[in-house]
Design a protein around this motif. Structure first.
Motif, PDB file in Angstrom:
ATOM      1  N   SER A  37       4.672   7.375 -54.696  1.00  0.00           N
ATOM      2  CA  SER A  37       3.891   8.856 -55.058  1.00  0.00           C
ATOM      3  C   SER A  37       2.705   8.623 -54.594  1.00  0.00           C
ATOM      4  CB  SER A  37       4.461   9.235 -56.280  1.00  0.00           C
ATOM      5  OG  SER A  37       3.859   8.384 -57.334  1.00  0.00           O
ATOM      6  N   LEU A  38       1.947   7.384 -54.840  1.00  0.00           N
ATOM      7  CA  LEU A  38       0.500   7.082 -54.784  1.00  0.00           C
ATOM      8  C   LEU A  38       0.094   6.621 -53.464  1.00  0.00           C
ATOM      9  CD1 LEU A  38       0.137   5.369 -58.338  1.00  0.00           C
ATOM     10  CD2 LEU A  38      -0.347   7.547 -57.720  1.00  0.00           C
ATOM     11  N   ALA A  39      -1.153   6.856 -53.183  1.00  0.00           N
ATOM     12  CA  ALA A  39      -1.716   6.234 -51.947  1.00  0.00           C
ATOM     13  C   ALA A  39      -2.106   4.975 -52.134  1.00  0.00           C
ATOM     14  CB  ALA A  39      -2.897   7.223 -51.551  1.00  0.00           C
ATOM     15  N   ASP A  40      -2.374   4.057 -51.058  1.00  0.00           N
ATOM     16  CA  ASP A  40      -2.870   2.750 -51.251  1.00  0.00           C
ATOM     17  C   ASP A  40      -4.296   2.696 -52.106  1.00  0.00           C
ATOM     18  OD1 ASP A  40      -0.640   1.996 -49.781  1.00  0.00           O
ATOM     19  OD2 ASP A  40      -1.789   1.776 -48.024  1.00  0.00           O
ATOM     20  N   GLU A  41      -4.964   3.717 -51.910  1.00  0.00           N
ATOM     21  CA  GLU A  41      -6.393   3.597 -52.710  1.00  0.00           C
ATOM     22  C   GLU A  41      -5.987   3.881 -54.445  1.00  0.00           C
ATOM     23  OE1 GLU A  41      -5.745   5.487 -50.264  1.00  0.00           O
ATOM     24  OE2 GLU A  41      -6.985   4.794 -48.531  1.00  0.00           O
ATOM     25  N   GLU A  42      -4.968   4.853 -54.496  1.00  0.00           N
ATOM     26  CA  GLU A  42      -4.707   5.359 -55.950  1.00  0.00           C
ATOM     27  C   GLU A  42      -3.870   3.965 -56.554  1.00  0.00           C
ATOM     28  OE1 GLU A  42      -4.067   9.966 -55.047  1.00  0.00           O
ATOM     29  OE2 GLU A  42      -2.209   8.504 -54.967  1.00  0.00           O
ATOM     30  N   VAL A  43      -3.172   3.282 -55.852  1.00  0.00           N
ATOM     31  CA  VAL A  43      -2.526   2.146 -56.464  1.00  0.00           C
ATOM     32  C   VAL A  43      -3.601   1.088 -56.896  1.00  0.00           C
ATOM     33  CG1 VAL A  43      -1.007   0.053 -55.725  1.00  0.00           C
ATOM     34  CG2 VAL A  43      -0.292   2.605 -55.279  1.00  0.00           C
TER      35      VAL A  43
ATOM     36  N   SER B  50      -6.853  11.328 -59.287  1.00  0.00           N
ATOM     37  CA  SER B  50      -5.831  11.555 -58.777  1.00  0.00           C
ATOM     38  C   SER B  50      -4.440  10.750 -59.255  1.00  0.00           C
ATOM     39  CB  SER B  50      -5.836  11.620 -57.167  1.00  0.00           C
ATOM     40  OG  SER B  50      -5.801  10.359 -56.634  1.00  0.00           O
ATOM     41  N   ALA B  51      -4.618   9.387 -59.234  1.00  0.00           N
ATOM     42  CA  ALA B  51      -3.476   8.516 -59.839  1.00  0.00           C
ATOM     43  C   ALA B  51      -3.132   8.882 -60.996  1.00  0.00           C
ATOM     44  CB  ALA B  51      -4.123   7.156 -59.773  1.00  0.00           C
TER      45      ALA B  51
END
Length: 316
Positions: free
Chosen positions: A167-173, A238-239
């Protein structure tokens, strides 16, 4: 005796009034590290006032001025009288102070032992069910609920579920893992252990109950701020939205939770940091809270000591 009364009155008033004073304004959200220090100093200040008041009540100030030898002789004589006559006011005061210290120590040890046992069990589970991802620097757990958390202690590790990775983008992870690594590097679990021990030792006193919740909240804000030094705030926010409903184990520190949505607003609309004068005022409050009870307790004896020796010098 006056110093003992002052310390007792301070402890009673502070337990009720300090939570109200510390919750005023939004300064804590602007400087969570300083706010954590103030809350801890407030708790330690109240706890320390109890044994210090007992010592101030038991030890006569005038004997301190005549040197250590006479001081110990008077203490020995007092103990001998106490043994012959049974418990007096001094014995009750010292026993009460010892009970307070023992209660805090016992609760702190109980919290540490229970948390260590639960974390060890969870670590064993992660060894079996999780897999280490070297690129992420975290343990990936196959789970259908999006969550990220850290497991503190020796060999602490960050954990993220497969649902969160989907569910998370790489930047959010990367941002959320930086948040969890901030918890591990800062040893935030030890701070939480202190406040939990205070709250468990004195569950009905407002200062310790409020300190436990506030410090837990402020630690999350602090980890957000540390993560924001290397990652964009929008990615952290967002995360947090996606992980808001994720549940971490009770003995772990999770990125989501009840405060997630409040932290999202803080990330998107950051307040100006405290100014220099405000920070100095906060540091002064920490020093006053910690040094104040000690100063009140030792002031009569110090005054007697100086008066006696200055008088001796003036004679010669």
């Amino acid at each position: 005796m006056t110093a003992a009364v002052i310390l007792v009155v301070y402890a009673v008033v502070a337990v009720v009034s300090l939570p109200r004073l510390l919750k005023r304004g939004e300064w804590a959200e602007r400087a969570p590290r300083l706010a954590i220090s103030v809350w801890l100093a407030a708790c330690v200040s109240v706890i320390a006032s109890v044994p210090l008041s007992a010592l101030a009540a038991v030890i006569p100030a005038d004997v301190i001025g005549h040197g250590l030898a006479e001081f110990f002789e008077v203490c020995a004589a007092m103990l001998s009288v106490e043994a012959d006559l049974g418990f007096s006011g001094a014995g009750v005061a010292l026993s009460g102070a010892a009970l307070v210290v023992a209660r805090v120590a016992y609760c702190g040890a109980a919290v540490l032992v229970r948390a260590r046992r639960e974390r060890r069990r969870h670590a064993d589970m992660l060894t079996i069910l999780g897999r280490h991802d070297g690129e992420l620097g975290a343990t990936v757990l196959d789970h259908d609920e999006a969550a990220a958390y850290c497991l503190p202690g020796r060999g602490g590790r960050t954990v993220i579920t497969t649902a969160a990775l989907r569910s998370l983008a790489d930047e959010e992870v990367a941002a959320v893992l930086a948040h969890e690594q901030a918890h591990l590097r800062g040893r935030h679990h030890l701070v939480l252990t202190v406040t939990e021990a205070f709250a468990r030792a004195f569950p009905r006193l407002p200062l310790f109950t409020r300190a436990k919740g506030e410090v837990a909240r402020l630690i999350e804000l602090l980890a957000d701020d540390i993560a924001a030094r290397r990652h964009r705030r929008i990615h952290i926010a967002s995360a947090l939205v996606r992980l808001a409903t994720g549940r971490a184990p009770a003995f772990a520190l999770g990125a989501g939770g009840e405060t997630a949505l409040t932290r999202v607003r803080r990330m998107l609309n950051p307040a100006a940091p405290l100014g220099r004068r405000e920070r100095l005022a906060g540091l002064a409050a920490v020093v006053l809270l910690l040094a104040g009870p000690v100063t009140v307790a030792v002031e009569p004896g110090l005054r007697s000591f100086l008066a006696h020796h200055c008088h001796s010098i003036s004679i010669f």
